[in-house]
Write an enzyme that holds these catalytic residues in place. Structure first.
Site, PDB file in Angstrom:
ATOM      1  N   GLU A  24     -24.653 -64.917 -22.321  1.00  0.00           N
ATOM      2  CA  GLU A  24     -25.734 -65.018 -21.334  1.00  0.00           C
ATOM      3  C   GLU A  24     -26.800 -66.036 -21.741  1.00  0.00           C
ATOM      4  O   GLU A  24     -27.872 -66.087 -21.151  1.00  0.00           O
ATOM      5  CB  GLU A  24     -26.348 -63.636 -21.086  1.00  0.00           C
ATOM      6  CG  GLU A  24     -25.381 -62.718 -20.359  1.00  0.00           C
ATOM      7  CD  GLU A  24     -25.977 -61.378 -19.982  1.00  0.00           C
ATOM      8  OE1 GLU A  24     -27.071 -61.021 -20.491  1.00  0.00           O
ATOM      9  OE2 GLU A  24     -25.343 -60.681 -19.170  1.00  0.00           O
ATOM     10  N   VAL A  87     -16.602 -57.827 -21.596  1.00  0.00           N
ATOM     11  CA  VAL A  87     -15.221 -57.889 -22.057  1.00  0.00           C
ATOM     12  C   VAL A  87     -15.065 -59.227 -22.770  1.00  0.00           C
ATOM     13  O   VAL A  87     -15.481 -60.274 -22.235  1.00  0.00           O
ATOM     14  CB  VAL A  87     -14.214 -57.760 -20.892  1.00  0.00           C
ATOM     15  CG1 VAL A  87     -12.787 -57.952 -21.376  1.00  0.00           C
ATOM     16  CG2 VAL A  87     -14.379 -56.408 -20.202  1.00  0.00           C
ATOM     17  N   GLY A  97     -12.578 -54.718 -17.405  1.00  0.00           N
ATOM     18  CA  GLY A  97     -13.861 -54.575 -16.713  1.00  0.00           C
ATOM     19  C   GLY A  97     -13.754 -53.606 -15.550  1.00  0.00           C
ATOM     20  O   GLY A  97     -14.609 -52.739 -15.362  1.00  0.00           O
ATOM     21  N   ASN A 124     -23.995 -66.368 -13.017  1.00  0.00           N
ATOM     22  CA  ASN A 124     -22.731 -65.810 -13.499  1.00  0.00           C
ATOM     23  C   ASN A 124     -21.774 -65.574 -12.323  1.00  0.00           C
ATOM     24  O   ASN A 124     -21.454 -64.450 -11.956  1.00  0.00           O
ATOM     25  CB  ASN A 124     -22.987 -64.520 -14.284  1.00  0.00           C
ATOM     26  CG  ASN A 124     -21.789 -64.084 -15.086  1.00  0.00           C
ATOM     27  OD1 ASN A 124     -20.672 -64.585 -14.908  1.00  0.00           O
ATOM     28  ND2 ASN A 124     -22.009 -63.139 -15.978  1.00  0.00           N
ATOM     29  N   TYR A 131     -17.475 -58.457  -9.092  1.00  0.00           N
ATOM     30  CA  TYR A 131     -18.171 -57.287  -8.550  1.00  0.00           C
ATOM     31  C   TYR A 131     -17.991 -57.188  -7.037  1.00  0.00           C
ATOM     32  O   TYR A 131     -17.771 -56.108  -6.494  1.00  0.00           O
ATOM     33  CB  TYR A 131     -19.661 -57.336  -8.894  1.00  0.00           C
ATOM     34  CG  TYR A 131     -19.959 -57.293 -10.374  1.00  0.00           C
ATOM     35  CD1 TYR A 131     -19.205 -56.514 -11.251  1.00  0.00           C
ATOM     36  CD2 TYR A 131     -20.995 -58.030 -10.909  1.00  0.00           C
ATOM     37  CE1 TYR A 131     -19.477 -56.482 -12.594  1.00  0.00           C
ATOM     38  CE2 TYR A 131     -21.281 -58.001 -12.262  1.00  0.00           C
ATOM     39  CZ  TYR A 131     -20.520 -57.221 -13.108  1.00  0.00           C
ATOM     40  OH  TYR A 131     -20.796 -57.180 -14.447  1.00  0.00           O
TER      41      TYR A 131
END
Length: 160
Positions: A24, A87, A97, A124, A131
């Site tokens: 990140e 992950v 995930g 991201n 998601y």
């Protein structure tokens, strides 16, 4: 394979948190110590919970989810806030995930929790696409605010 973390997993969780922070682009912000994680996850009053994803064939840990309970005053029940989902790059795309999120969704439904929420960095895009493929939707009408360090201390000093 998904399993509940144990105290023996603290060094692994600490390492995975540091890997996530590097991914990140904020490696210096991951300041939690193993002792702090031990207390938060397994102390007298646990504040958080963790699950480990392991390779189905080798049993090697490849990722984790760290979460805690939140509460909705509108719904009147707890929910889960997923703080970290990570992950390792070499294991991505193998379903780890999704398996971690599936386990958290199972916990929600089993316990009567009505929300599973998390934050994702705007840049991201692989995570966002993942998601959304699961049916998650961004809550773009809300903006996250945070007080830390100096501003947090300054505001605390204004209490009467």
């Amino acid at each position: 394979m998904i399993r509940t973390a144990t105290p023996a997993d603290i060094p692994l969780i600490h390492t995975l948190i540091r890997e996530l922070a590097a991914y990140e682009k904020a490696p210096n912000e991951a300041k939690a110590t193993e002792a702090q994680l031990q207390e938060a996850l397994f102390g007298d009053h646990p504040a958080a919970y963790a699950h480990i994803a392991a390779d189905d064939t080798t049993g090697t840990p490849v990722g984790f989810a760290l979460w805690f309970l939140n509460f909705s005053t509108w719904r009147g029940v707890h929910g889960i806030h997923l703080e970290d989902l990570y992950v390792r790059p070499a294991a991505r795309g193998a379903g780890h995930g999704k398996a971690l999120l599936t386990e958290l969704a199972r916990i929600c439904t089993e316990r009567g929790y009505e929300r599973l929420e998390w934050s994702v960095l705007n840049w991201n895009t692989p995570a966002i696409a993942f998601y959304e493929s699961l049916g998650a939707r961004p809550q773009d009408e809300w903006t996250v605010y945070r007080l830390t360090d100096g501003p947090l201390t300054e505001l605390a000093g204004q209490s009467s």
